[in-house]
Motif scaffolding. Structure first.
Motif, PDB file in Angstrom:
ATOM      1  N   TRP A   5      -2.730   7.839   2.022  1.00 12.43           N
ATOM      2  CA  TRP A   5      -2.847   7.209   1.205  1.00 12.43           C
ATOM      3  C   TRP A   5      -4.588   6.415   0.575  1.00 12.43           C
ATOM      4  CZ3 TRP A   5      -4.389   6.968   5.934  1.00 12.43           C
ATOM      5  CH2 TRP A   5      -5.664   5.688   6.434  1.00 12.43           C
ATOM      6  N   ASN A   6      -4.562   6.294  -0.289  1.00 11.34           N
ATOM      7  CA  ASN A   6      -5.745   5.814  -0.944  1.00 11.34           C
ATOM      8  C   ASN A   6      -6.947   7.118  -1.453  1.00 11.34           C
ATOM      9  OD1 ASN A   6      -7.084   4.563  -3.069  1.00 11.34           O
ATOM     10  ND2 ASN A   6      -8.354   3.453  -1.275  1.00 11.34           N
ATOM     11  N   ILE A  59       0.866  -0.906   0.300  1.00 12.17           N
ATOM     12  CA  ILE A  59      -0.479   0.025  -0.179  1.00 12.17           C
ATOM     13  C   ILE A  59       0.478   1.527  -0.219  1.00 12.17           C
ATOM     14  CG2 ILE A  59      -1.615   1.100   1.454  1.00 12.17           C
ATOM     15  CD1 ILE A  59      -2.559  -1.391   2.671  1.00 12.17           C
ATOM     16  N   LYS A  60       1.219   1.593  -1.267  1.00 10.80           N
ATOM     17  CA  LYS A  60       1.759   3.553  -1.570  1.00 10.80           C
ATOM     18  C   LYS A  60       0.596   4.484  -0.284  1.00 10.80           C
ATOM     19  CE  LYS A  60       2.300   3.032  -6.249  1.00 10.80           C
ATOM     20  NZ  LYS A  60       2.808   2.948  -7.497  1.00 10.80           N
ATOM     21  N   ARG A  61       1.778   4.488   0.812  1.00 16.92           N
ATOM     22  CA  ARG A  61       1.848   5.386   1.091  1.00 16.92           C
ATOM     23  C   ARG A  61       2.776   6.821   1.769  1.00 16.92           C
ATOM     24  NH1 ARG A  61       1.857   0.954   3.841  1.00 16.92           N
ATOM     25  NH2 ARG A  61       3.884   1.122   5.790  1.00 16.92           N
TER      26      ARG A  61
END
Length: 419
Positions: free
Chosen positions: A29-30, A4-6
């Motif tokens: 994130w997201n 998960i890109k954060r």
């Protein structure tokens, strides 16, 4: 597993007219953003944006908190948040900010408990609050655990967690024996409940002592007499005319239904008409969450048919009263039907042996119905593994007391030839 890109950043909130500010941890994130308070105030002049840490050998806030302490808290928060995200990555789930906040609050709560709870009785109350919700304890389980807490409080209210030694545990057993005058069987049950708590406390690292693992108390007990109605007594009860005493007739009917199905009283209390089918009942047991399908015989079917058109609260299948009243009326019924067989009860308090003898009617209770079902089913030749399907018993070991009774009855019947 999908990472998960954060974007994570520690920020010092600038406050007008002040040289320091509140330290927060912000995660993006997201399209979700969440921020946590680290719990410290940091001087802007002593904060490094590049390293995201306090400059070494500096102090912060009125209490002059060292940079090393604050940096240690920063690292712990980073690790905790990373572990939370890793859990969702492992399951390919994209968390919401509510998910992250809830998970982190649980971690923070556990840390707070470990740091602040020192008394055993305080932790025991936390155990009750936590486990009763997460495991959906019944009212009776909560009552049992609350009773243990009362005993622990009266025994030694100020005991710390590091006092859980073999001496403490033996002292608690002695307290139940000499102060509360309990039988060994009751003490053993109480001790098992205390062990449940201690295993939970060890699992969550509230305590590190191994005393409860190494300590193995011995309880001298005799085999408890299984109280049940034989077939002739059961049929006599089933056919008894209570005339105008309808309240006793209803008690009889519920007891007999348990005796012809093997259900616990708590499960019959929850049995609704929707659980009743043409030739069987289907129910999830309250105590063990087992889904049972129990075929109806002519007796259990007659009892259900008797009440199917009578309005009962909450659309229950049978008229139910409190267990306390039920047990009181069962003794009255047993006396009316002359269930006078003398039952000897042998028990121990410590190493002292005691014996009492009572007529069977004085010992009747709701649980006798379930025992009545099992003993009579075995006597009638029903295979044990089939009975276990109806009752939900998990092992053959749990059926041994009943098979011993039937063996004893067989020997008594064979002796009739000798006479």
């Amino acid at each position: 597993m999908t990472p998960i890109k954060r974007h994570c950043q520690f920020l010092v909130d600038k406050e007008k007219g002040k040289e320091d500010g509140r330290l927060r941890y912000r995660i993006k994130w997201n399209r979700e953003i969440i921020a946590f308070n680290v719990g410290y105030r940091v001087y802007l002049s002593k904060w490094s944006k590049e390293t995201q840490r306090c400059i070494l050998n500096t102090t912060h806030g009125r209490d002059k908190i060292s940079a090393s302490e604050i940096n240690r808290a920063i690292q712990i928060m980073e690790d905790d948040i990373s572990s939370i995200f890793y859990k969702y990555e492992m399951n390919d789930i994209m968390p919401t900010k509510e998910n992250i906040r809830e998970d982190y609050n649980l971690i923070a709560r556990d840390i707070n408990l470990k740091e602040n709870i020192v008394k055993l009785v305080d932790l025991f109350q936390t155990f009750i609050d936590d486990q009763s919700k997460s495991n959906h304890w019944s009212a009776s389980t909560i009552k049992k655990m609350t009773t243990i807490l009362k005993h622990l409080t009266r025994y030694k209210a100020d005991a710390n967690l590091d006092e859980i030694t073999e001496t403490y545990l033996q002292g608690f057993i002695d307290y139940l024996l000499y102060n509360r005058k309990m039988r060994n069987t009751t003490i053993e049950k109480n001790y098992r409940l205390l062990m449940w708590f201690l295993r939970w406390a060890t699992k969550h690292e509230y305590i590190t002592t191994k005393a409860h693992i190494l300590f193995e108390p011995k309880f001298k007990n005799s085999t408890k007499e299984v109280i049940f109605l034989d077939w002739n007594e059961l049929i006599a009860l089933y056919n008894y005319d209570f005339k105008q005493r309808k309240y006793l007739e209803r008690v009889r009917d519920v007891f007999c239904f348990c005796s012809f199905t093997g259900l616990r009283y708590s499960d019959v209390a929850n049995l609704s008409r929707a659980d009743v089918h043409d030739d069987h009942i289907e129910i999830v047991t309250q105590k063990t969450d087992d889904r049972l399908i129990i075929e109806l015989n002519k007796y259990s079917k007659e009892l259900l048919d008797k009440y199917k058109d009578i309005p009962i609260e909450e659309n229950k299948a049978l008229p139910i009263i409190s267990m306390q009243k039920m047990n009181e009326y069962l003794k009255k019924i047993g006396k009316m039907l002359n269930f006078n067989e003398p039952i000897k009860d042998t028990y121990y308090k410590g190493n002292r042996r005691f014996e009492t003898t009572n007529p069977k009617w004085e010992l009747l209770s709701t649980h006798c119905a379930r025992r009545t079902f099992v003993v009579n089913a075995i006597s009638l030749g029903v295979p044990t593994h089939v009975i276990m399907k109806w009752t939900g018993h998990k092992s053959m070991e749990s059926m041994k007391p009943y098979t011993k009774i039937v063996d004893k009855l067989k020997r008594a019947e064979m002796d009739k030839f000798n006479r």
